[in-house]
Design a protein around this motif. Structure first.
Motif, PDB file in Angstrom:
ATOM      1  N   THR A  94      -5.611  -1.364  -7.499  1.00 55.14           N
ATOM      2  CA  THR A  94      -6.294  -0.153  -7.070  1.00 55.14           C
ATOM      3  C   THR A  94      -7.595   0.060  -7.834  1.00 55.14           C
ATOM      4  O   THR A  94      -7.607   0.066  -9.066  1.00 55.14           O
ATOM      5  CB  THR A  94      -5.391   1.088  -7.285  1.00 55.14           C
ATOM      6  N   ASN A  95      -8.697   0.181  -7.068  1.00 54.44           N
ATOM      7  CA  ASN A  95     -10.034   0.484  -7.610  1.00 54.44           C
ATOM      8  C   ASN A  95     -10.583  -0.569  -8.565  1.00 54.44           C
ATOM      9  O   ASN A  95     -11.482  -0.284  -9.359  1.00 54.44           O
ATOM     10  CB  ASN A  95     -10.051   1.869  -8.272  1.00 54.44           C
ATOM     11  N   GLU A 152      -0.995  -4.361  -9.686  1.00 53.83           N
ATOM     12  CA  GLU A 152      -1.859  -3.265  -9.231  1.00 53.83           C
ATOM     13  C   GLU A 152      -3.324  -3.704  -9.169  1.00 53.83           C
ATOM     14  O   GLU A 152      -3.852  -4.279 -10.139  1.00 53.83           O
ATOM     15  CB  GLU A 152      -1.712  -2.076 -10.195  1.00 53.83           C
ATOM     16  N   SER A 193      -1.587   3.921  -4.503  1.00 55.35           N
ATOM     17  CA  SER A 193      -1.766   2.638  -5.185  1.00 55.35           C
ATOM     18  C   SER A 193      -1.721   1.468  -4.210  1.00 55.35           C
ATOM     19  O   SER A 193      -1.112   1.546  -3.137  1.00 55.35           O
ATOM     20  CB  SER A 193      -0.682   2.449  -6.248  1.00 55.35           C
ATOM     21  N   ILE A 194      -2.398   0.380  -4.616  1.00 59.68           N
ATOM     22  CA  ILE A 194      -2.420  -0.870  -3.850  1.00 59.68           C
ATOM     23  C   ILE A 194      -2.076  -1.992  -4.817  1.00 59.68           C
ATOM     24  O   ILE A 194      -2.637  -2.072  -5.925  1.00 59.68           O
ATOM     25  CB  ILE A 194      -3.818  -1.136  -3.245  1.00 59.68           C
ATOM     26  N   SER A 195      -1.142  -2.868  -4.403  1.00 59.02           N
ATOM     27  CA  SER A 195      -0.806  -4.004  -5.270  1.00 59.02           C
ATOM     28  C   SER A 195      -0.742  -5.289  -4.457  1.00 59.02           C
ATOM     29  O   SER A 195      -0.448  -5.276  -3.263  1.00 59.02           O
ATOM     30  CB  SER A 195       0.521  -3.762  -5.989  1.00 59.02           C
ATOM     31  N   ILE A 255      -1.728   5.952   0.035  1.00 61.82           N
ATOM     32  CA  ILE A 255      -3.132   6.024  -0.395  1.00 61.82           C
ATOM     33  C   ILE A 255      -3.915   7.048   0.423  1.00 61.82           C
ATOM     34  O   ILE A 255      -3.664   7.274   1.614  1.00 61.82           O
ATOM     35  CB  ILE A 255      -3.847   4.650  -0.376  1.00 61.82           C
ATOM     36  N   VAL A 265       0.876  -1.184   0.000  1.00 62.91           N
ATOM     37  CA  VAL A 265       0.000   0.000   0.000  1.00 62.91           C
ATOM     38  C   VAL A 265       0.905   1.223   0.000  1.00 62.91           C
ATOM     39  O   VAL A 265       1.732   1.387   0.903  1.00 62.91           O
ATOM     40  CB  VAL A 265      -0.923   0.008   1.241  1.00 62.91           C
ATOM     41  N   ALA A 293     -10.833  -0.074   1.004  1.00 63.62           N
ATOM     42  CA  ALA A 293     -10.041   0.312  -0.167  1.00 63.62           C
ATOM     43  C   ALA A 293      -9.277  -0.888  -0.727  1.00 63.62           C
ATOM     44  O   ALA A 293      -9.249  -1.110  -1.945  1.00 63.62           O
ATOM     45  CB  ALA A 293      -9.074   1.438   0.197  1.00 63.62           C
ATOM     46  N   ILE A 294      -8.676  -1.680   0.162  1.00 61.99           N
ATOM     47  CA  ILE A 294      -7.914  -2.854  -0.301  1.00 61.99           C
ATOM     48  C   ILE A 294      -8.829  -3.871  -0.960  1.00 61.99           C
ATOM     49  O   ILE A 294      -8.469  -4.510  -1.954  1.00 61.99           O
ATOM     50  CB  ILE A 294      -7.142  -3.506   0.875  1.00 61.99           C
ATOM     51  N   LYS A 321     -13.628   3.460  -3.069  1.00 61.62           N
ATOM     52  CA  LYS A 321     -12.679   3.978  -4.055  1.00 61.62           C
ATOM     53  C   LYS A 321     -11.460   4.612  -3.375  1.00 61.62           C
ATOM     54  O   LYS A 321     -11.582   5.253  -2.324  1.00 61.62           O
ATOM     55  CB  LYS A 321     -13.346   5.029  -4.940  1.00 61.62           C
ATOM     56  N   VAL A 322     -10.312   4.419  -3.987  1.00 64.21           N
ATOM     57  CA  VAL A 322      -9.068   5.071  -3.548  1.00 64.21           C
ATOM     58  C   VAL A 322      -8.965   6.400  -4.293  1.00 64.21           C
ATOM     59  O   VAL A 322      -9.051   6.446  -5.523  1.00 64.21           O
ATOM     60  CB  VAL A 322      -7.846   4.180  -3.851  1.00 64.21           C
TER      61      VAL A 322
END
Length: 508
Positions: free
Chosen positions: A322-323, A320, A313-315, A262, A259, A302-303, A308-309
């Motif tokens: 994210t969203n 990735e 970014s989240i991977s 974010i 993360v 979010a994760i 929504k983020v």
């Protein structure tokens, strides 16, 4: 001896399943009487009989020595009995005030005096330190805040006998301390309390006597001062229980969850997660410690794709997410034990079998060419029910809403672990569970870690965070403010960091 409540020889059945089998409970005036038992032992059922939600097949209830027939909650309220339910009896799209006055609306000339009621509720909230906004909608506030609304609803009606069904299950340690003070204040005002809880520490701290139920039968009543947590645990589950989690040293590997910086908004478009960074590696359990409302819910959502983020970014495994839609994130090898099992964990009117395949019903072997294979679904459901000791009245066919809270939780945990995700997000995983079930769930989380999985644990129980985690990330005001080794810290240091102080005690 003056008993304000006597439940004598109560028997309650559901389609041949005996939930309460000849149980007797006697509440003295001015005492806090704890009701202790495993998940599904019949505690909530017994209290729902007292509150008029269920009618017993046998037995009688006496209030202040007089036999009564409590056929609905309005009669219970008129007798001075109020109940704070474990699963909240709240209307999601009503405000706090509308929920509290529901059924007891103050009116003038046919008009509801909502403003006056809101002022009374605000005063009551302030008096008991509950800090609830009377104008907030239930669907927009946290689980912990909803619990406070239930407590306020009971106080607003002026009950003399209060039933608290797992009232601290979703509260932080600080909120639990405050609630215990509230209970003691209520007792000092001449009220009497029945407290259903699995938390032996709370029972020892606040109760005068304890009645133990095991598998629907009354085991006995003991004086709290004359017993101990290990003795109570053994009475409850019928065997000795280990209170400390046995685990080897973690051997973290590759980064599974990344993360980066974010930002996430809440329902009011206010930033609740404010540039947060977090890593969870394979083979480790990272515990997030924090006071409710500091961005934990928004981070988890979010994760998992439920919110929504706004930025960052989240991977997962370097990919990735994210969203992405929740299903895509689930398919990216993410498991999610949600903090609100009713809102995000189960479809209550579905059978427990169908709930167990909610995320896999469209995949083989549960489905082929869009047609469900009910034999495969049944096999999977029964396997998880047995492996995770989910106690049901009618096996896989039991409606999810008919299970006790703890058994609903075990079904969700079984479903998520069975999918074998690389990242398992466990949000309040032992909320409302008894000591035997907690011991079991902790061992399963550690088992996932030892299989090389990444586990993100979010809990308001400091002893759980310290006992289970390999690394603790402290969240405050939407950011991770520090990371600690559980072996090198203590509850006092964690508590200061959670309240926004640095290790040296200065405000962060």
């Amino acid at each position: 001896m003056e008993y304000v409540i006597e439940m004598l020889g109560i028997r309650k059945e559901f389609g041949g399943f005996v939930a309460n089998d000849n149980i007797t409970l006697q509440l003295e005036k001015g005492e806090i009487h704890a009701l202790l038992g495993e998940n599904g032992a019949g505690k909530s059922t017994l209290m729902n009989v007292l509150f008029g939600l269920y009618q017993p097949e046998q037995g009688e209830i006496r209030v202040k020595g007089k036999k009564v027939n409590i056929t609905n909650p309005n009669i219970a309220n008129n007798l001075g009995i109020g109940m704070v339910h474990q699963h909240f009896m709240l209307v999601e799209n009503f405000t706090v005030t509308e929920n509290i006055i529901l059924g007891a609306e103050p009116t003038t000339m046919g008009y509801i005096k909502k403003k006056k009621a809101a002022e009374e509720i605000a005063a009551l909230s302030k008096k008991y330190g509950l800090d609830v906004d009377p104008h907030a909608k239930i669907e927009d506030i946290t689980v912990g805040m909803q619990q406070r609304v239930e407590i306020l609803k009971t106080l607003y009606r002026g009950a003399e006998i209060l039933i608290f069904d797992e009232p601290t299950a979703s509260l932080t340690p600080q909120e639990i301390t405050e609630l215990i003070q509230i209970m003691k204040r209520l007792i000092a005002e001449g009220k009497s309390i029945i407290l259903i809880t699995h938390k032996l520490k709370e029972i020892m701290e606040v109760s005068d006597r304890v009645t133990v139920i095991r598998k629907g039968k009354g085991i006995g009543t003991v004086v709290t001062a004359e017993t101990s947590p290990p003795q109570l645990a053994e009475l409850m589950v019928g065997r000795q229980v280990e209170f400390t989690t046995v685990k080897t040293e973690a051997t973290p590997g590759d980064v599974i969850l990344q993360v980066q910086n974010i930002v996430v908004e809440d329902y009011r478009k206010v930033d609740k997660v404010k540039g947060l960074d977090l890593q969870v590696r394979s083979g480790e359990i990272v515990g997030i410690a924090g006071i409710d409302g500091n961005g934990q819910s928004e981070l988890i959502e979010a994760i998992t794709g439920l919110r929504k983020v706004k930025a960052g970014s989240i991977s997962i495994n370097g990919k990735e997410i994210t969203n992405l839609k929740p299903r895509k994130i689930t398919e990216s090898s993410v498991g999610h034990i949600p903090q609100d099992r009713h809102k995000h964990g189960l479809v209550l009117d579905f059978s427990i079998g169908h709930n167990i395949v909610l995320q896999t019903y469209y995949q083989q072997p549960n489905s082929k060419n869009g047609i469900m294979n009910y034999k495969a679904v049944s096999k999977k459901a029964n396997q998880i029910i047995e492996e995770f000791d989910v106690r049901t009245g009618d096996g896989e066919h039991t409606p999810a809403r008919a299970l006790s809270g703890g058994n609903q939780q075990k079904a969700i945990i079984g479903r998520e672990i069975d999918r074998d995700p690389d990242l398992l997000i466990a949000a309040l995983p032992t909320r409302g569970l008894d000591v035997g079930a907690i011991e079991f769930i902790h061992s399963r989380l550690i088992e996932q870690r030892d299989k090389g999985k990444a586990v993100l644990l979010i809990s308001f129980e400091l002893d759980e965070v310290m006992n289970v985690s390999d690394r603790i990330a402290v969240i405050y005001d939407g950011k991770i403010v520090d990371e600690l080794d559980p072996k090198q810290t203590n509850e006092q240091e964690l508590g200061l960091l959670m309240a926004g102080h640095s290790k040296k005690g200065a405000q962060a």
